[in-house]
Design a protein around this motif. Sequence first.
Motif, PDB file in Angstrom:
ATOM      1  N   ARG A 165       9.579  10.769 -18.197  1.00  0.00           N
ATOM      2  CA  ARG A 165       9.441  12.217 -17.989  1.00  0.00           C
ATOM      3  C   ARG A 165       8.156  12.478 -17.213  1.00  0.00           C
ATOM      4  NH1 ARG A 165      11.129  16.654 -21.085  1.00  0.00           N
ATOM      5  NH2 ARG A 165      11.657  15.331 -22.868  1.00  0.00           N
ATOM      6  N   VAL A 166       8.250  13.245 -16.136  1.00  0.00           N
ATOM      7  CA  VAL A 166       7.048  13.623 -15.368  1.00  0.00           C
ATOM      8  C   VAL A 166       7.017  15.135 -15.184  1.00  0.00           C
ATOM      9  CG1 VAL A 166       6.925  11.433 -14.111  1.00  0.00           C
ATOM     10  CG2 VAL A 166       8.183  13.322 -13.118  1.00  0.00           C
ATOM     11  N   GLY A 167       5.858  15.641 -14.785  1.00  0.00           N
ATOM     12  CA  GLY A 167       5.747  17.063 -14.454  1.00  0.00           C
ATOM     13  C   GLY A 167       6.399  17.318 -13.098  1.00  0.00           C
ATOM     14  N   LYS A 168       5.896  18.277 -12.376  1.00  0.00           N
ATOM     15  CA  LYS A 168       6.463  18.592 -11.051  1.00  0.00           C
ATOM     16  C   LYS A 168       6.337  17.366 -10.138  1.00  0.00           C
ATOM     17  CE  LYS A 168       5.744  21.747  -7.215  1.00  0.00           C
ATOM     18  NZ  LYS A 168       4.780  22.646  -6.595  1.00  0.00           N
ATOM     19  N   LEU A 169       7.425  17.031  -9.456  1.00  0.00           N
ATOM     20  CA  LEU A 169       7.398  15.868  -8.558  1.00  0.00           C
ATOM     21  C   LEU A 169       6.433  16.113  -7.402  1.00  0.00           C
ATOM     22  CD1 LEU A 169      11.165  14.859  -8.346  1.00  0.00           C
ATOM     23  CD2 LEU A 169       9.313  13.411  -9.148  1.00  0.00           C
ATOM     24  N   THR A 170       5.546  15.143  -7.151  1.00  0.00           N
ATOM     25  CA  THR A 170       4.587  15.268  -6.049  1.00  0.00           C
ATOM     26  C   THR A 170       5.230  14.740  -4.765  1.00  0.00           C
ATOM     27  OG1 THR A 170       3.729  13.050  -6.456  1.00  0.00           O
ATOM     28  CG2 THR A 170       2.641  14.867  -7.606  1.00  0.00           C
ATOM     29  N   PRO A 171       4.725  15.141  -3.597  1.00  0.00           N
ATOM     30  CA  PRO A 171       5.256  14.591  -2.336  1.00  0.00           C
ATOM     31  C   PRO A 171       5.190  13.064  -2.319  1.00  0.00           C
ATOM     32  CG  PRO A 171       3.815  16.464  -1.891  1.00  0.00           C
ATOM     33  CD  PRO A 171       3.722  16.195  -3.364  1.00  0.00           C
ATOM     34  N   TYR A 172       4.091  12.493  -2.870  1.00  0.00           N
ATOM     35  CA  TYR A 172       3.943  11.033  -2.914  1.00  0.00           C
ATOM     36  C   TYR A 172       5.017  10.420  -3.815  1.00  0.00           C
ATOM     37  CZ  TYR A 172       1.789   6.432  -3.640  1.00  0.00           C
ATOM     38  OH  TYR A 172       1.555   5.079  -3.714  1.00  0.00           O
ATOM     39  N   GLY A 173       5.290  11.075  -4.941  1.00  0.00           N
ATOM     40  CA  GLY A 173       6.330  10.613  -5.864  1.00  0.00           C
ATOM     41  C   GLY A 173       7.698  10.611  -5.212  1.00  0.00           C
ATOM     42  N   ILE A 174       8.000  11.679  -4.472  1.00  0.00           N
ATOM     43  CA  ILE A 174       9.305  11.803  -3.793  1.00  0.00           C
ATOM     44  C   ILE A 174       9.452  10.717  -2.731  1.00  0.00           C
ATOM     45  CG2 ILE A 174      10.680  13.305  -2.270  1.00  0.00           C
ATOM     46  CD1 ILE A 174       9.310  15.691  -3.839  1.00  0.00           C
ATOM     47  N   GLU A 175       8.378  10.496  -1.970  1.00  0.00           N
ATOM     48  CA  GLU A 175       8.414   9.466  -0.914  1.00  0.00           C
ATOM     49  C   GLU A 175       8.571   8.076  -1.524  1.00  0.00           C
ATOM     50  OE1 GLU A 175       9.063   8.765   2.795  1.00  0.00           O
ATOM     51  OE2 GLU A 175       8.557  10.785   2.134  1.00  0.00           O
ATOM     52  N   THR A 176       7.949   7.875  -2.695  1.00  0.00           N
ATOM     53  CA  THR A 176       8.081   6.588  -3.398  1.00  0.00           C
ATOM     54  C   THR A 176       9.548   6.329  -3.756  1.00  0.00           C
ATOM     55  OG1 THR A 176       5.866   6.847  -4.329  1.00  0.00           O
ATOM     56  CG2 THR A 176       7.287   5.237  -5.395  1.00  0.00           C
ATOM     57  N   LEU A 177      10.233   7.373  -4.246  1.00  0.00           N
ATOM     58  CA  LEU A 177      11.654   7.239  -4.610  1.00  0.00           C
ATOM     59  C   LEU A 177      12.482   6.837  -3.388  1.00  0.00           C
ATOM     60  CD1 LEU A 177      12.051  10.382  -6.917  1.00  0.00           C
ATOM     61  CD2 LEU A 177      11.902   8.006  -7.642  1.00  0.00           C
ATOM     62  N   ARG A 178      12.146   7.395  -2.223  1.00  0.00           N
ATOM     63  CA  ARG A 178      12.877   7.048  -0.986  1.00  0.00           C
ATOM     64  C   ARG A 178      12.630   5.588  -0.597  1.00  0.00           C
ATOM     65  NH1 ARG A 178      11.083  12.555   1.702  1.00  0.00           N
ATOM     66  NH2 ARG A 178      12.755  13.879   0.994  1.00  0.00           N
ATOM     67  N   ASN A 179      11.349   5.177  -0.685  1.00  0.00           N
ATOM     68  CA  ASN A 179      11.014   3.788  -0.326  1.00  0.00           C
ATOM     69  C   ASN A 179      11.676   2.792  -1.274  1.00  0.00           C
ATOM     70  OD1 ASN A 179       9.418   4.341   1.925  1.00  0.00           O
ATOM     71  ND2 ASN A 179       7.591   4.675   0.703  1.00  0.00           N
ATOM     72  N   ILE A 180      11.742   3.146  -2.558  1.00  0.00           N
ATOM     73  CA  ILE A 180      12.391   2.276  -3.556  1.00  0.00           C
ATOM     74  C   ILE A 180      13.878   2.115  -3.212  1.00  0.00           C
ATOM     75  CG2 ILE A 180      13.162   2.197  -5.981  1.00  0.00           C
ATOM     76  CD1 ILE A 180      10.403   3.428  -6.718  1.00  0.00           C
ATOM     77  N   ARG A 181      14.502   3.230  -2.816  1.00  0.00           N
ATOM     78  CA  ARG A 181      15.926   3.181  -2.431  1.00  0.00           C
ATOM     79  C   ARG A 181      16.125   2.268  -1.217  1.00  0.00           C
ATOM     80  NH1 ARG A 181      17.312   8.465   0.306  1.00  0.00           N
ATOM     81  NH2 ARG A 181      16.209   7.329   1.927  1.00  0.00           N
ATOM     82  N   ASP A 182      15.231   2.391  -0.227  1.00  0.00           N
ATOM     83  CA  ASP A 182      15.399   1.624   1.016  1.00  0.00           C
ATOM     84  C   ASP A 182      15.157   0.127   0.816  1.00  0.00           C
ATOM     85  OD1 ASP A 182      15.921   4.019   2.175  1.00  0.00           O
ATOM     86  OD2 ASP A 182      13.967   4.243   3.159  1.00  0.00           O
ATOM     87  N   PHE A 183      14.119  -0.218   0.031  1.00  0.00           N
ATOM     88  CA  PHE A 183      13.742  -1.628  -0.102  1.00  0.00           C
ATOM     89  C   PHE A 183      14.437  -2.337  -1.264  1.00  0.00           C
ATOM     90  CE2 PHE A 183      10.221  -0.282   2.577  1.00  0.00           C
ATOM     91  CZ  PHE A 183       9.978  -1.405   3.352  1.00  0.00           C
TER      92      PHE A 183
END
Length: 380
Positions: free
Chosen positions: A329-347
Amino acid sequence: MGKAAYMKLKGSFHFRQRLLLATLSTKAILIEDIRSDETSPGLRSHEVSLLRLIEKISDDCSVEINETGTKLRYKPGVLVGGKYLVHDCGLSRSIGYFLEPLILLGLFGKKALSITLKGITNDSKDPSVDTFRTTTLHMLKRFGVSLEGLELKIVNRGAPPLGGGEIILGVPIVPTGLTAAHWVDEGMVKSIRGVTFSTRVSPQIGSRMIYAARGIFNRFIPDVHIFTDHRSGPSGGRSPGYGVSLVAETTTGCLISTDIAISHPKPEDMDTMEDSYEKPEMLPPEDVGVQVASILLGEIEQGGVVDSTHQGLVFLLCALCPPDVSKVRVGKLTPYGIETLRNIRDFLDVKFVIKPDPTTNTVILKCVGCGMKNLSRKVA
């Protein structure tokens, strides 16, 4: 051996995370157009330094950079770790910039990692070494990492612009892999701990920051202890600076942290004449105390089991877990957090299920880990 198939990427965006994920997933990457439109194109000195650091803890990795620094070919090697390593992080970014990737890579090495890092320990851009020591390392416990051998010792402090700091980092290897975490209960704040640092300034500055911060916290919670770490001489580095790192501990063992550091700007950042020796005023210690206390209260209010700066790291740890469900559980998603999710999906080809919780204004994320194993250890 056949020619490596390179995963093609563009731009300097999230360079550090791309390198980390490429190394862990053993995918060769080709990054083009690195700041090619800027007046000073190419890789920055701290990015090259990170590449050199990965080379130090790897065997047989290949790094090719073109003349202008706008194109990079990187082929990961075997993570070996090792003892008595030394790396100078330079002065363009603090040691905190290098620590997040280094800790994750260290876990999957052939041998335990012990390395001395030199440079800036506390600045306003990256999390401080105090935050890593008090919060980040303890988070790894949730994912089955042994606290034995996991340590961060601050030898010397170093504030910008001249640095002079030094730390020793120890990271144990995970023998097989991480363990999935079910981490959704943030609990209530029960205590606040912290440390002020001051280098090459009056020792009273630490007490003034504590007094101001306590003035805010004591309205809400009685258990507040903030320690002082005043350094002079060689252990205080080469530049004056001061700041605070705070951690709120909850009833369920979650650690919410924040830090702030004040120092003189670098000469190129200053609009002063060359013959002017007058340095700009630094923010008063009382204002620093109030500011850091307010930021921490804001982080607590957001909810979640980690603060906003640790979101990306938690997502990475969940994705590297065995093929089992991890839930956080996290608070509001940060831009860095969102970008991390994208990188995890790609790699790693791991996708998260994101579900907002409207009653608490938090977000619950679930994923099935990629099953990252410590293959380096089997090579031994």
